[in-house]
Motif scaffolding. Structure first.
Motif, short mmCIF file in Angstrom:
data_model
loop_
_atom_site.label_atom_id
_atom_site.label_comp_id
_atom_site.label_asym_id
_atom_site.label_seq_id
_atom_site.Cartn_x
_atom_site.Cartn_y
_atom_site.Cartn_z
N THR A 124 -11.24 29.85 -4.28
CA THR A 124 -11.53 28.44 -4.06
C THR A 124 -10.47 27.85 -3.14
O THR A 124 -9.27 28.13 -3.30
CB THR A 124 -11.54 27.66 -5.38
N MET A 125 -10.92 27.04 -2.19
CA MET A 125 -10.02 26.31 -1.31
C MET A 125 -10.44 24.84 -1.30
O MET A 125 -11.58 24.51 -1.00
CB MET A 125 -10.06 26.86 0.11
N ASN A 126 -9.51 23.97 -1.66
CA ASN A 126 -9.72 22.52 -1.58
C ASN A 126 -8.73 21.95 -0.56
O ASN A 126 -7.54 22.29 -0.60
CB ASN A 126 -9.50 21.85 -2.93
N SER A 127 -9.22 21.10 0.32
CA SER A 127 -8.34 20.48 1.30
C SER A 127 -8.62 18.99 1.36
O SER A 127 -9.77 18.55 1.29
CB SER A 127 -8.53 21.12 2.68
N TYR A 128 -7.55 18.23 1.49
CA TYR A 128 -7.61 16.77 1.56
C TYR A 128 -6.95 16.34 2.86
O TYR A 128 -5.90 16.88 3.26
CB TYR A 128 -6.89 16.14 0.37
N ARG A 129 -7.56 15.36 3.53
CA ARG A 129 -7.05 14.91 4.83
C ARG A 129 -6.92 13.39 4.84
O ARG A 129 -7.81 12.68 4.36
CB ARG A 129 -8.00 15.35 5.94
N LEU A 157 -3.50 18.47 2.96
CA LEU A 157 -3.12 19.12 1.72
C LEU A 157 -4.13 20.23 1.43
O LEU A 157 -5.32 19.96 1.23
CB LEU A 157 -3.10 18.12 0.56
N TYR A 158 -3.65 21.48 1.43
CA TYR A 158 -4.52 22.63 1.19
C TYR A 158 -4.10 23.29 -0.12
O TYR A 158 -2.91 23.56 -0.34
CB TYR A 158 -4.40 23.66 2.32
N TYR A 159 -5.09 23.57 -0.97
CA TYR A 159 -4.84 24.22 -2.25
C TYR A 159 -5.81 25.40 -2.39
O TYR A 159 -7.02 25.23 -2.35
CB TYR A 159 -5.03 23.24 -3.41
#
Length: 801
Positions: free
Chosen positions: A268-273, A292-294
């Protein structure tokens, strides 16, 4: 290998629509399959007959149609868009296409799924919705666009949404789902030999019929981006993305012998911009971005109990012998007389084999990568265009390890082991990218680009492994699969890792561009690069590996437009490196690119391209030489509004040659030319373990061609037929008599035909036929046959307003 569950579509449509491909057909299923084949054949025959009539009558049709320059409709395109409706201040257009696909496959279903994977069943082929505010005074939005395709069982489906409100916001979002199936059975296949009297024959012979690295995963990707106050002095950007990949897959590991592993893929990859744009001056924007990449990796590995054999224990137990069954080469072990086979009546005859009772590995990976970036775009000064960005990121990654093995590794007399530990790493990165264009005169420009990238990756690891080893006795006692763990002695091994890998990369490129006239221009430039590597192995004195690589590149290009109809472009890059990082890296790298577009008539466009890359490394122990050459031709002709022809041809040549060293002993009676002609000189006196030295090679020549003919014999009818082929011919050294060429030599053909008829009342009927045929030019090898051909028929109704 245990088969992976595949999606089975169940529909309530009549059996005449059913087109199944069962592994074992019942009498009724065979009848349904026969009706399906007849239905496809009938529909295809009707489609081709219709197109034949269109071709036969096209001369008369075209003679009555005056020459016209508008571009013809695309293949299978629907009729002209309806006028739509007006409601609540919006002009609304919408369409939906519903259909059914019938697929019939003969041959390898796994290779069909790997390359095509279009199955039988109902489909929502396409859907669109467009709403546009008549006076740009919509309540929630001024413009909205919604589109989706592939729902109902296709391997790829997607949904996209765009909406905006003048001066207030701009929204873009999408969702995509991709099913990835890959089972090319030669990938990682050990090529287990047949039984004697075949040379090198194994007893028993157990071929591997599926790829040991099979994948059957699904990826889902979601993106949403929102811009607030896009036309204001200060605007804001928000974004979020989610990407996950799940599903079963297979892999392998070597612990004494090759074990098959089932890995339940789960990442899983979650990214916030977050971004802000400031218009600090006319034609100048200063931006700040936060990313922000998780990442979460939760893929587990466990033993896939392939090729099991029984052991003489009480109660009876079994053991997995793994993928490689080659008793002549003692994989996993040899046959011990008086036994004539490694497995007899399901039981193992040699208990000193490397084999597996169990294996498991759990490794939860967690990575976070916050990144900040400041960028500037400006044309404030009359003669200067400026683009610059500076970014900083500090990533952290942790991964605990829990690994266990129970079986036998004969090389080290290990009956089991348990490994635990944890590792962590950081990645601190700084990137500076600056570009400026200075307009020296109206026709002369100086282009400067500077790039700087520095990162360091400090890493720490602490691992503990406890091996259960068979004790050394006098006289020696063999370690076997029957040896009890209680009879072994534990051996503890601790490993501490503390290292860092650092790199600094600087590049500067300067070009001078000159527009000689309205019909020609040229540019000349130079690029210099400096890469500095530092590898600290354990932070002790003398542990540093230091390497500096320099790049020097000459640049040249020109463009010409000798007439309104002809355009030419040429680019050249020639690079020299002072040193290489790996032996096969080039010391010299040259790239040539040429493009041509010619439009002799408004209805005719011809194109050509040449793209050549040549690499070399004259090092005496490498003598590497390679090239990648690509040549392409295209033609698009539409001499009449009702007729169009598209042609394309591409040739690609890839060649790599280099000196290699290896160790090989062919079975008695076999002659492998590449091995027999190699020099037995201990790798030029450098490696006694790999005594053979030879000039290795890889060649690949690919011819690709496609042709499409479009007809529009009447206002409401559009038809097209086409054909494409990929023909690959190549060669590689043969180290194993059982090694087929596989994808180095194959042909892949795809004829296509479709028909679209506007039947009125905002409805259009579409029928499309696709044929796929894949075949290789070499023998099959000890694997499943890979040839297939398939017919796919899609019928649909499209409603639009």
């Amino acid at each position: 290998m245990e088969p992976i569950r595949k999606l089975a579509l169940q529909t309530s449509l009549a059996k005449r629509w059913a087109c199944l491909r069962p592994q074992t057909e019942s009498k009724s299923a065979g009848a349904i399959r026969g009706r399906c084949k007849r239905r496809i054949a009938t529909a295809v025959a009707a489609l081709l007959c219709t197109i034949a009539v269109i071709v036969w009558s096209s001369e008369a049709l075209f003679a009555q149609t005056p020459a016209a320059s508008p571009a013809p409709a695309k293949a299978g395109a629907p009729p002209a868009e309806a006028d739509g409706i007006t409601s609540s201040g919006y002009q609304i257009h919408s369409s939906v296409e519903l259909g059914y696909r019938s697929s019939d496959v003969t041959g390898s279903g796994d290779i069909y799924d790997t390359l095509v994977n279009l199955q039988t069943g109902p489909r929502i082929l396409d859907q669109t919705l467009t709403m546009q505010s008549v006076d740009h005074q919509g309540l929630l939005f001024d413009d909205l666009y919604l589109n989706s395709f592939g729902w109902g069982g296709d391997p790829n489906n997607a949904l996209s949404l765009r909406a905006d409100k003048n001066k207030w916001y701009d929204l873009q979002s999408s969702f995509r789902r991709d099913q990835y199936f890959s089972d090319y059975d030669l990938l990682a296949n050990p090529l287990n030999p047949p039984v004697p009297p075949a040379p090198g024959g194994s007893t028993p012979s157990i071929p591997i019929l599926d790829s040991p690295h099979l994948f059957d995963t699904t990826r889902r990707t979601s993106d949403i981006d929102l811009t607030l106050l896009p036309q204001s002095t200060v605007s804001f950007r928000l974004g979020y993305s989610h990407n996950d990949m799940t599903g079963p897959s297979y892999s392998s590991i070597h612990e004494g012998t090759e074990a098959s592993l089932l890995q339940d893929w789960n990442t899983t990859m979650n990214s916030y911009r977050l971004g802000v744009d400031f218009r600090i001056a006319p034609r100048t924007v200063l931006s700040y971005d936060l990313f922000l990449y998780y990442y979460k990796g939760d893929t587990d590995y466990q033993l896939n109990r392939i090729n099991e054999a029984l052991l003489p224990t009480t109660p009876v137990s079994s053991v997995s012998l793994g993928l490689s069954i080659d008793t002549v080469n003692k994989e996993p072990c040899a046959v011990v007389p008086p036994a004539t086979s490694l497995i007899f009546n399901g039981a193992l005859t040699n208990v000193t084999c490397s084999a597996y009772f169990s294996y498991a590995r759990n490794q939860r990976i967690r990575t976070s990568t916050p990144t900040e970036r400041v960028s500037l775009r400006s044309t404030y000064f009359q003669r200067v265009d400026l683009v610059a960005s500076l970014s900083y990121s500090s990533a952290t990654s942790t991964t605990p390890l829990d690994e266990s093995f129970d079986g036998l590794i004969t090389r080290t007399a290990t009956r089991a082991f348990l490994g635990t530990g944890e590792a962590d790493a950081n990645r601190i990165s700084d990137v500076l990218d600056v570009g400026a264009t200075v307009h020296l005169t109206t026709h002369l420009r100086l282009i400067e680009k500077f790039y700087f990238w520095a990162y360091r990756i400090p890493q720490n690891g602490s691992f503990n492994e406890v091996d259960s080893d068979c004790p050394t006795t006098t006289p020696p006692t063999p370690c076997t699969l029957l040896t009890l763990l209680s009879a072994t002695a534990p051996t503890a091994i601790s490993t501490v890792v503390q290292s860092s890998f650092n790199q600094t990369w600087t590049k500067n490129q300067t070009e001078l561009a000159w527009d000689i006239s309205k019909k020609a221009g040229a540019r000349i430039g130079y690029r210099y690069g400096d890469r500095d590597f530092n590898h600290f192995n354990d932070f002790l004195s003398g542990d540093l590996d230091h390497f500096v690589g320099l790049e020097k590149t000459e640049l040249f290009g020109f463009w010409a437009r000798p007439s309104h109809a002809l355009r030419l472009n040429f680019d050249l890059e020639h690079t020299n490196y002072n040193a290489v990082f790996v032996r096969l890296s080039p010391r010299k790298d040259a790239r040539y690119r040429f493009q041509m577009t010619y439009t002799p008539r408004s209805w005719a466009t011809l194109g050509g391209s040449i793209n050549i890359r040549q690499e070399s490394n004259a090092d005496a122990q490498t003598q590497y030489l390679g090239h990648n050459q690509n040549y392409g031709l295209t033609a698009s002709l539409a001499p009449r509004e009702r007729f169009g022809l598209d042609l394309a041809y591409n040739f690609n040549s890839v060649i790599q040659n280099a000196v290699i060293c290896f160790n090989d002993t062919p079975p008695t009676g076999l002659v492998l030319p590449f091995v027999n002609n190699a020099n037995n000189n201990n790798c030029g006196g450098n490696d006694t373990a790999n005594n053979f030295m030879a000039d290795s090679y890889y060649t690949n020549h690919t011819n690709f061609g496609v042709a499409t003919v479009r007809f529009k014999p009447a206002k409401r009818v559009l038809a097209n037929i086409g054909y494409s082929i990929s023909d690959v011919d190549g060669s590689v050294p043969q180290f194993n008599i059982l090694q087929p060429l596989g994808t180095v030599q194959y042909k892949y053909q795809q004829p296509v035909a479709n028909l679209s008829v506007d039947i009125g009342h905002k409805l259009a009927y579409n029928m499309g036929w696709n044929y796929y045929q894949y075949g290789e030019g070499s023998f099959v090898g000890p694997a499943a046959p890979r040839y297939f051909h398939a017919n796919s028929l899609t019928e649909s109704l499209r409603y639009s307003f």
